[in-house]
Every structure is written in C-alpha cells, then in structure tokens.
Design a protein around this motif. Sequence first.
Motif, PDB file in Angstrom:
ATOM      1  N   LYS A 244       0.806  -1.234   0.000  1.00 59.21           N
ATOM      2  CA  LYS A 244       0.000   0.000   0.000  1.00 59.21           C
ATOM      3  C   LYS A 244       0.833   1.275   0.000  1.00 59.21           C
ATOM      4  N   ASN A 245       1.895   1.314   0.794  1.00 57.54           N
ATOM      5  CA  ASN A 245       2.713   2.533   0.844  1.00 57.54           C
ATOM      6  C   ASN A 245       3.858   2.513  -0.163  1.00 57.54           C
ATOM      7  N   ARG A 246       3.859   1.475  -1.022  1.00 57.34           N
ATOM      8  CA  ARG A 246       4.873   1.325  -2.072  1.00 57.34           C
ATOM      9  C   ARG A 246       6.304   1.325  -1.517  1.00 57.34           C
ATOM     10  N   ALA A 247       6.456   0.759  -0.319  1.00 58.40           N
ATOM     11  CA  ALA A 247       7.769   0.729   0.328  1.00 58.40           C
ATOM     12  C   ALA A 247       8.686  -0.299  -0.321  1.00 58.40           C
ATOM     13  N   ILE A 248       8.105  -1.354  -0.910  1.00 57.47           N
ATOM     14  CA  ILE A 248       8.915  -2.411  -1.517  1.00 57.47           C
ATOM     15  C   ILE A 248       8.981  -2.179  -3.024  1.00 57.47           C
ATOM     16  N   GLN A 249      10.192  -2.095  -3.546  1.00 57.71           N
ATOM     17  CA  GLN A 249      10.399  -1.827  -4.975  1.00 57.71           C
ATOM     18  C   GLN A 249      10.872  -3.058  -5.742  1.00 57.71           C
ATOM     19  N   ASN A 250      11.119  -4.158  -5.041  1.00 53.56           N
ATOM     20  CA  ASN A 250      11.661  -5.380  -5.655  1.00 53.56           C
ATOM     21  C   ASN A 250      10.539  -6.160  -6.347  1.00 53.56           C
ATOM     22  N   VAL A 251      10.305  -5.851  -7.633  1.00 51.77           N
ATOM     23  CA  VAL A 251       9.216  -6.479  -8.388  1.00 51.77           C
ATOM     24  C   VAL A 251       9.698  -7.822  -8.928  1.00 51.77           C
ATOM     25  N   LEU A 252       8.956  -8.881  -8.606  1.00 45.91           N
ATOM     26  CA  LEU A 252       9.347 -10.245  -8.976  1.00 45.91           C
ATOM     27  C   LEU A 252       8.328 -10.883  -9.921  1.00 45.91           C
ATOM     28  N   SER A 253       8.799 -11.870 -10.638  1.00 49.60           N
ATOM     29  CA  SER A 253       7.936 -12.728 -11.448  1.00 49.60           C
ATOM     30  C   SER A 253       8.294 -14.170 -11.142  1.00 49.60           C
ATOM     31  N   VAL A 254       7.407 -15.082 -11.510  1.00 49.12           N
ATOM     32  CA  VAL A 254       7.675 -16.510 -11.322  1.00 49.12           C
ATOM     33  C   VAL A 254       7.900 -17.139 -12.683  1.00 49.12           C
ATOM     34  N   SER A 255       9.100 -17.667 -12.874  1.00 44.11           N
ATOM     35  CA  SER A 255       9.471 -18.347 -14.119  1.00 44.11           C
ATOM     36  C   SER A 255       9.280 -19.844 -13.942  1.00 44.11           C
ATOM     37  N   ARG A 257      11.102 -22.056 -15.128  1.00 38.69           N
ATOM     38  CA  ARG A 257      12.408 -22.720 -15.055  1.00 38.69           C
ATOM     39  C   ARG A 257      13.247 -22.260 -13.878  1.00 38.69           C
ATOM     40  N   GLN A 258      13.187 -20.959 -13.556  1.00 38.22           N
ATOM     41  CA  GLN A 258      14.083 -20.411 -12.547  1.00 38.22           C
ATOM     42  C   GLN A 258      13.392 -20.056 -11.246  1.00 38.22           C
ATOM     43  N   GLY A 259      12.082 -20.235 -11.165  1.00 39.28           N
ATOM     44  CA  GLY A 259      11.380 -19.839  -9.960  1.00 39.28           C
ATOM     45  C   GLY A 259      11.247 -18.335  -9.888  1.00 39.28           C
ATOM     46  N   PHE A 260      11.368 -17.765  -8.675  1.00 45.72           N
ATOM     47  CA  PHE A 260      11.269 -16.319  -8.507  1.00 45.72           C
ATOM     48  C   PHE A 260      12.485 -15.631  -9.121  1.00 45.72           C
ATOM     49  N   ILE A 261      12.241 -14.665  -9.986  1.00 40.15           N
ATOM     50  CA  ILE A 261      13.312 -13.838 -10.534  1.00 40.15           C
ATOM     51  C   ILE A 261      12.810 -12.405 -10.606  1.00 40.15           C
ATOM     52  N   GLN A 262      13.754 -11.473 -10.658  1.00 40.50           N
ATOM     53  CA  GLN A 262      13.355 -10.079 -10.803  1.00 40.50           C
ATOM     54  C   GLN A 262      12.701  -9.875 -12.162  1.00 40.50           C
ATOM     55  N   GLN A 263      11.660  -9.088 -12.181  1.00 36.17           N
ATOM     56  CA  GLN A 263      10.864  -8.936 -13.397  1.00 36.17           C
ATOM     57  C   GLN A 263      11.696  -8.407 -14.564  1.00 36.17           C
ATOM     58  N   SER A 264      12.633  -7.510 -14.278  1.00 32.51           N
ATOM     59  CA  SER A 264      13.477  -6.958 -15.338  1.00 32.51           C
ATOM     60  C   SER A 264      14.336  -8.041 -15.984  1.00 32.51           C
ATOM     61  N   GLU A 265      14.672  -9.073 -15.206  1.00 31.83           N
ATOM     62  CA  GLU A 265      15.472 -10.184 -15.730  1.00 31.83           C
ATOM     63  C   GLU A 265      14.640 -11.066 -16.652  1.00 31.83           C
ATOM     64  N   GLN A 266      13.378 -11.272 -16.297  1.00 36.12           N
ATOM     65  CA  GLN A 266      12.510 -12.107 -17.119  1.00 36.12           C
ATOM     66  C   GLN A 266      12.151 -11.418 -18.429  1.00 36.12           C
ATOM     67  N   PHE A 267      12.012 -10.094 -18.380  1.00 37.07           N
ATOM     68  CA  PHE A 267      11.582  -9.364 -19.565  1.00 37.07           C
ATOM     69  C   PHE A 267      12.725  -8.557 -20.184  1.00 37.07           C
ATOM     70  N   GLU A 268      13.920  -9.160 -20.177  1.00 42.73           N
ATOM     71  CA  GLU A 268      15.088  -8.623 -20.877  1.00 42.73           C
ATOM     72  C   GLU A 268      15.376  -7.179 -20.506  1.00 42.73           C
ATOM     73  N   ASN A 269      15.672  -6.990 -19.204  1.00 43.19           N
ATOM     74  CA  ASN A 269      16.126  -5.695 -18.695  1.00 43.19           C
ATOM     75  C   ASN A 269      15.124  -4.556 -18.889  1.00 43.19           C
ATOM     76  N   ARG A 270      13.848  -4.898 -18.928  1.00 45.78           N
ATOM     77  CA  ARG A 270      12.836  -3.848 -18.953  1.00 45.78           C
ATOM     78  C   ARG A 270      11.743  -4.217 -17.955  1.00 45.78           C
ATOM     79  N   SER A 271      11.159  -3.262 -17.364  1.00 46.37           N
ATOM     80  CA  SER A 271      10.120  -3.500 -16.375  1.00 46.37           C
ATOM     81  C   SER A 271       8.750  -3.378 -17.026  1.00 46.37           C
ATOM     82  N   VAL A 272       7.872  -4.324 -16.722  1.00 54.88           N
ATOM     83  CA  VAL A 272       6.494  -4.231 -17.204  1.00 54.88           C
ATOM     84  C   VAL A 272       5.545  -3.964 -16.042  1.00 54.88           C
ATOM     85  N   ALA A 273       6.139  -3.620 -14.891  1.00 58.10           N
ATOM     86  CA  ALA A 273       5.323  -3.340 -13.721  1.00 58.10           C
ATOM     87  C   ALA A 273       4.598  -2.007 -13.883  1.00 58.10           C
TER      88      ALA A 273
END
Length: 409
Positions: A244-255, A257-273
Amino acid sequence: MASNNNKDKCNVPHLRFPEFSEEWEICKVSELLDFYSTNSLSWEQLEYGTKAMMNLHYGLIHVGLPTMVDLTRDNLPNIKEDNMPKNFELCKEGDVAFADASEDTNEVAKPIEFFDLAGKNIVCGLHTIHGRDNKNKTVIGFKGYAFSSSAFHNQIRRIAQGTKIYSISTKNFSECFIGIPSKVEQTKIATLLRLIDERIATQNKIIEDLKKLKSAIIEKEYTHKTKSNSHIGDFIEQTSKRNKNRAIQNVLSVSNRQGFIQQSEQFENRSVASDDTSSYKIVKKNNFAFNPARINVGSIARLTTFDRGIVSPMYICFRTKDTLFPEYLDYYFETKQFFTEIQKRLEGSVRQCLSFEGLCNIPLCIPTIEVQQQVGKQLSTLVQEIKLEIDFLELLQRQKKFLLHQMFI
C-alpha cells in the motif's frame, strides 16, 4: 600457451602454443572447400531407426550436435525408404556442414565436422551447406573449430541476410576468409578443443544423471502418499497483503524454469510493472506464489533468493502452516502426481486457470515434520550439488568460447 608478442607478424592468433611462430595462411573458403548439393527433406520424411541412410537436418546442428560429430556416439535420423534422394554425395570423415539459416545471427553458419562416421552412410539435408577439403590443407578436427571461431563468424554476421530469419548463400559463404596454420599446429589446436568438448559432454552427463536422481527421489518419496483424506488446503493459507505505501520496490515474477526472478530479468532488462505498485502483493521468504494461467507449465515457486518482494496482483500467494515444512511442499510441486492433479482442476475455455480453491483440493498426505525436514535437506543438498556442477559447466563453456576467440584468425 603463449601470447603473440611478435609485432612483425600479422597473420597469427593472439594465443597459440609456444613452439609455433610462423604466420598462418589466409585463404578464401572457396580455395579450401568444394561444395556439394544437399537435399530438402523435412522432419516428416525422416525417422530414427536402423535404416541404411542417415540425414543431417540443420535443426540438429542448432540444438543437438557437438562441433565434432562422432556417429559412434551421436545419433542422426534416417531417411524413410520412399523419400530416398536420387542425387546425393555421401559425407566423408573430415567433411563440414553448416546451418545456412537461423533466427539468430550468432547461429547462422554454425558448423559441425564429421570426426568418425562409424561406417555409416550419411547425407546433408535441409538448410545445410556441405563442404569438403579435397586439397588436403587441413587435418580432421581443425575445420569445425576454425569455422566456429569469432574471427570467422564476424564475417558471417556481415553477409547474413533477412529480418526474422537470417540466411547465407553458398556463394557468399565461399567468399569469406579462413586462417590455416601448419598441420602440426592444427592438430594441437583441434586436440585441445576436442578434449574440452569431451569434458563438456561428460559434465552434461553428470548434470543429467543428478537431475534424474533428484526426480527419482522425489517420485519415490511422494508417490506412496497420494491416497489420503487430507488435502493441500489443510496445510496452507492464502496471503494477500498489499504494497500500500509502495515501500517495496523489488518487483518479482515466477518463471517456470528459474522460480522467482526479478521482473526486469525475465523481460530482458525492462520492467512491465505498473507505475503504481500499491496493489501488488507482498511475498516474504519461504512464501509461495503462482500464476493461475501458467501453473500448468510449472509457474509456481517458493521465494528463497530474496527476503521479500512484490508480485503482480494477478498472482496467488500463500504460505504453509506450522505442520508443513515449506521445502517439503516445494518438492511436491515437481512431481508427476501434482501435474496430473492440476490438469483435473483447470478451469476456463480460452485460457485455463487454476484457482486457489482448486489448488487446495489437491490430495496430499504428509509425514511428521522431522521426516519432512530430512527429505527437504536431502533434496536441497542434491539441488546445491546440481548447481555447482552447472556452474562448472558454464566455466568450461566460457573457456572454450575464449579459446575460439583467441586461437584463430
């Protein structure tokens, strides 16, 4: 190995065996290789078996074959009898074949060289270029690596044509240049790189066997616990705390093959958040999350690499209760039984999804927490061993890539 410190000699590689100092011969590919016609048989016209004629499809060069092809070890498909080409040139030991097309410019003209044909008949097929050194300028084993080198492939990038699919013609390919040292130096280079390739093959086998062992342990542990009156829902609870207060900036996705990874890593260094992540769900370490529309391909994971993060509101998040060890449930999600149970509960026509209720209804019988921890520890130790072997494989591959860049011109 020695670096090239002789400034007067241009046609020499940066790295070579210290006993060699003479310059390499530079010649056009057309001056080295004679080219032969290839067939255009598709996969539907091929089969694996014991027929008399084997066929090299370009797809195998891209995904299945090592640089040096040894038919005592490497398997190729056969041509079905009613599709046998009428005009063809049988491959010989030392012949090279190149994939003339790829979606990746780095893969265009990827080569293989036949090291041992084991007395088998083989022809080159769809989207391949078949070449042979009839002038006896090279030793068997050298050409495959020379044509794999960075120096040669830089030329291929310049001549590859296309937009989505890149390709080269035999004519353009034959105008490229290749460096050739003495046969003694060729032999030493080819021997070194073949030894590295053999070690890479061994390492791949080690990893494959460890993964099979892991799968066998998982199936043995969980298979006899599938018939039960208890269900996953008895041991987990959903979590939906928002950022709610947007205190956490670590946006993750679930792959898958790799499980939890940072979203920028899954989408080739770009954020879709979204710019506003206040509705994103908070996931803490050892919590689980899954994409309802992709769980059928394995997109479910336990967070282990970060203390916490946030995921898209579309994800379903949950944690285990005290009676269920998180690692024990995590490995259950890798079983064939779990995949089968998922298929029974998918809902929807166009996009099939698994609801949290559907997950909760999957049968699960668990042993004592002590046994769960023991199983989790055993499998986690094996997972760590697999990771170490994969890391070593990557080092071997980097070593080969370095040598292909430094030892050729």
